[in-house]
Design a protein around this motif. Structure first.
Motif: not given
Length: 166
Positions: A42-67
């Protein structure tokens, strides 16, 4: 006497905070529990004066060993309606390794967060400080997010004539 009053106030505050925790937990009780093999985030974000001036970018993944090559995942992302409530939630399934560049790497592998390539409509989702965004992902994956904010200044666009001049 003062000690008894202080103890009474402390007990009352503990009761109120426990009640608040229960209310917070119940805030998402209408959403389904995670299926076997899935985790609910659940992505809960803090209260703002105007939520419409904000957007949430989702990053779905995992940590891995990469080159040194670019790595990513592909998967199916669904926005599902919560029947009878007017809300929706997201479910990610079928995650597979995505394409990678094929450079020869001299450096040793390092740990990095590798994320899912999201469809364009999911790159930035609604910012809602009253009710968080609910996301179900397969076990082993996690959800991270970034908040994007609009500038206060609104820019005016110049008119452009569509007539061609030769």
């Amino acid at each position: 006497m003062t000690k008894q009053i202080a103890i009474g106030i402390a007990a009352g505050l503990i009761g109120v905070s426990l009640q608040a925790a229960e209310v917070q937990k119940d805030k998402y009780s209408m959403f389904p529990q995670a299926e076997k093999g899935y985790v609910r985030y659940i992505v809960e974000v803090p209260k703002t004066e105007n939520d419409y001036d904000h957007k949430v970018e989702l990053l779905i993944g995992k940590k891995m060993m990469v080159d040194c090559n670019t790595h990513s995942f592909f998967g199916k992302v669904e926005k599902l309606p919560l029947e009878g409530w007017g809300y929706s939630y997201y479910k990610v399934s079928g995650i597979k390794n995505g394409p990678t560049t094929m450079m020869a790497c001299r450096e040793p592998k390092k740990e990095a967060f590798v994320s899912l390539n999201l469809p364009p409509e999911m790159e930035l989702i609604r910012y809602n400080s009253r009710l968080g965004n609910v996301i179900y992902v397969p076990e082993g994956f996690e959800v991270r997010y970034r908040v994007w904010r609009a500038e206060n200044k609104v820019h005016q666009v110049q008119k452009y004539s569509s007539r061609m001049m030769y």
